[in-house]
Design an enzyme around this catalytic site. Structure first.
Site, short mmCIF file in Angstrom:
data_model
loop_
_atom_site.label_atom_id
_atom_site.label_comp_id
_atom_site.label_asym_id
_atom_site.label_seq_id
_atom_site.Cartn_x
_atom_site.Cartn_y
_atom_site.Cartn_z
N LYS A 14 0.84 -1.21 0.00
CA LYS A 14 0.00 0.00 0.00
C LYS A 14 0.88 1.26 0.00
CE LYS A 14 -2.13 -1.16 3.84
NZ LYS A 14 -1.56 -2.47 4.19
N ARG A 134 11.72 -0.44 11.77
CA ARG A 134 10.38 -0.45 12.37
C ARG A 134 10.28 -1.58 13.37
NH1 ARG A 134 5.79 0.32 7.81
NH2 ARG A 134 4.65 -0.94 9.34
P1 B4P Z 1 4.68 -1.62 2.02
O1 B4P Z 1 4.33 -0.80 0.83
O2 B4P Z 1 5.58 -0.97 3.03
O3 B4P Z 1 3.42 -2.27 2.72
P2 B4P Z 1 2.12 -1.67 3.46
O4 B4P Z 1 0.99 -2.46 2.90
O5 B4P Z 1 2.05 -0.18 3.32
O6 B4P Z 1 2.48 -2.00 4.95
P3 B4P Z 1 1.83 -1.93 6.42
O7 B4P Z 1 0.42 -2.47 6.38
O8 B4P Z 1 2.85 -2.66 7.22
O9 B4P Z 1 1.85 -0.48 6.96
P4 B4P Z 1 1.00 0.55 7.84
O10 B4P Z 1 1.98 1.63 7.96
O11 B4P Z 1 -0.29 0.85 7.18
O12 B4P Z 1 5.40 -2.94 1.44
C1 B4P Z 1 6.00 -3.89 2.30
C2 B4P Z 1 7.38 -4.27 1.80
O13 B4P Z 1 7.27 -4.96 0.54
C3 B4P Z 1 8.32 -3.10 1.55
O14 B4P Z 1 9.61 -3.45 1.99
C4 B4P Z 1 8.32 -2.92 0.03
O15 B4P Z 1 9.54 -2.41 -0.46
C5 B4P Z 1 8.10 -4.35 -0.43
N1 B4P Z 1 7.33 -4.43 -1.68
C6 B4P Z 1 6.28 -3.65 -2.04
N2 B4P Z 1 5.82 -4.04 -3.25
C7 B4P Z 1 6.59 -5.10 -3.64
C8 B4P Z 1 6.59 -5.95 -4.79
N3 B4P Z 1 5.73 -5.77 -5.79
N4 B4P Z 1 7.49 -6.97 -4.84
C9 B4P Z 1 8.39 -7.15 -3.83
N5 B4P Z 1 8.44 -6.37 -2.73
C10 B4P Z 1 7.56 -5.36 -2.63
O16 B4P Z 1 0.65 -0.04 9.29
C11 B4P Z 1 1.56 -0.18 10.39
C12 B4P Z 1 0.84 -0.41 11.73
O17 B4P Z 1 0.23 0.84 12.18
C13 B4P Z 1 -0.35 -1.39 11.77
O18 B4P Z 1 0.05 -2.72 11.98
C14 B4P Z 1 -1.21 -0.86 12.95
O19 B4P Z 1 -0.73 -1.31 14.19
C15 B4P Z 1 -1.02 0.64 12.86
N6 B4P Z 1 -2.11 1.28 12.09
C16 B4P Z 1 -1.96 1.89 10.89
N7 B4P Z 1 -3.15 2.36 10.45
C17 B4P Z 1 -4.07 2.00 11.39
C18 B4P Z 1 -5.48 2.17 11.48
N8 B4P Z 1 -6.18 2.78 10.51
N9 B4P Z 1 -6.12 1.67 12.58
C19 B4P Z 1 -5.44 1.06 13.54
N10 B4P Z 1 -4.10 0.86 13.52
C20 B4P Z 1 -3.41 1.33 12.45
#
Ligand code: B4P
Length: 192
Positions: A14, A134
């Site tokens: 995302k 993180r």
């Molecule tokens: P990211 O792009 O970093 O993944 P994400 O889905 O954004 O991550 P996440 O769900 O952990 O984050 P959030 O900050 O929302 O990709 C992951 C990895 O994969 C990266 O290293 C990237 O380089 C790699 N990658 C991406 N695409 C790729 C591909 N095509 N091929 C290979 N590798 C690839 O959440 C963090 C925490 O904050 C949650 O767990 C929760 O505790 C809290 N939180 C956030 N929002 C909340 C809400 N609305 N309510 C309650 N808690 C919340």
């Protein structure tokens, strides 16, 4: 206004795709994960409260997240559209977002859901953990807990938007460029 929700499990890309979408389409990026990490970095009371949940792989309480989103809206009154990244993650958050948008006389336009196999998700997060610093990436047990919390608390949000005929599933496997092309093709059908 064009208001997009980018939905999907932890590690589905995302954040990665959001950076490309906001650059291409000029939307305001609202990532609750980024906002929470900034609060933690600044050692605010909200950040200290949030850290305890995030480190265990749990969701931060709804009222904390919704309050934060409300303030972000106030600070971005002139936005032509928002990209919601990692929000909403629960049904109360989805309902609160509908209400906040209604006050602005707008609504969610589209919800794009990235679908990625669980083993690939864990692999990506283990890899991210090596460089991100993180605390929620450091431990595979915490990562598995986050996937479980997603299935129980966040997946019902997909059903909520599916009932409103706003949900579209996108294959989230492949290169970052391939996935961006799939997302863009859907966005361009809706954005004016
Ligand atoms: P990211 O792009 O970093 O993944 P994400 O889905 O954004 O991550 P996440 O769900 O952990 O984050 P959030 O900050 O929302 O990709 C992951 C990895 O994969 C990266 O290293 C990237 O380089 C790699 N990658 C991406 N695409 C790729 C591909 N095509 N091929 C290979 N590798 C690839 O959440 C963090 C925490 O904050 C949650 O767990 C929760 O505790 C809290 N939180 C956030 N929002 C909340 C809400 N609305 N309510 C309650 N808690 C919340």
């Amino acid at each position: 206004m064009f208001n997009l929700v980018l939905f999907g499990p932890p590690g589905s890309g995302k954040g990665t795709q959001s950076d490309k979408i906001v650059e291409e389409y000029g939307l305001v990026h609202l990532s609750t994960g980024n906002l929470l990490r900034q609060e933690i970095k600044d050692k605010t009371p909200l950040g200290l409260e949030a850290k305890a949940f995030i480190d265990k792989g749990q969701l931060v309480p709804d009222e904390v997240v919704i309050g934060m989103v409300d303030s972000y809206f106030d600070a971005h009154k002139d936005a032509r559209g928002f990209l919601f990244d990692g929000f909403p993650r629960t049904i109360p958050q989805a309902k609160a977002l509908d209400n906040l948008l209604e006050l602005k006389k707008t609504a969610i336009t589209q919800v794009l859901m990235l679908e990625v196999d669980e083993e690939e998700l864990i692999k990506r997060l283990v890899h991210r953990g090596k460089t991100s610093g993180r605390s929620d990436d450091a431990d595979e047990n915490v990562q598995r807990k986050r996937q479980e919390v997603y299935r129980k608390e966040t997946l019902p949000v997909a059903e909520y938007y599916s009932r409103e005929k706003k949900l579209k599933q996108i294959n989230g496997m492949g290169t970052i460029g391939e996935i961006f092309e799939r997302l863009s093709a859907s966005i361009e059908k809706k954005i004016k």
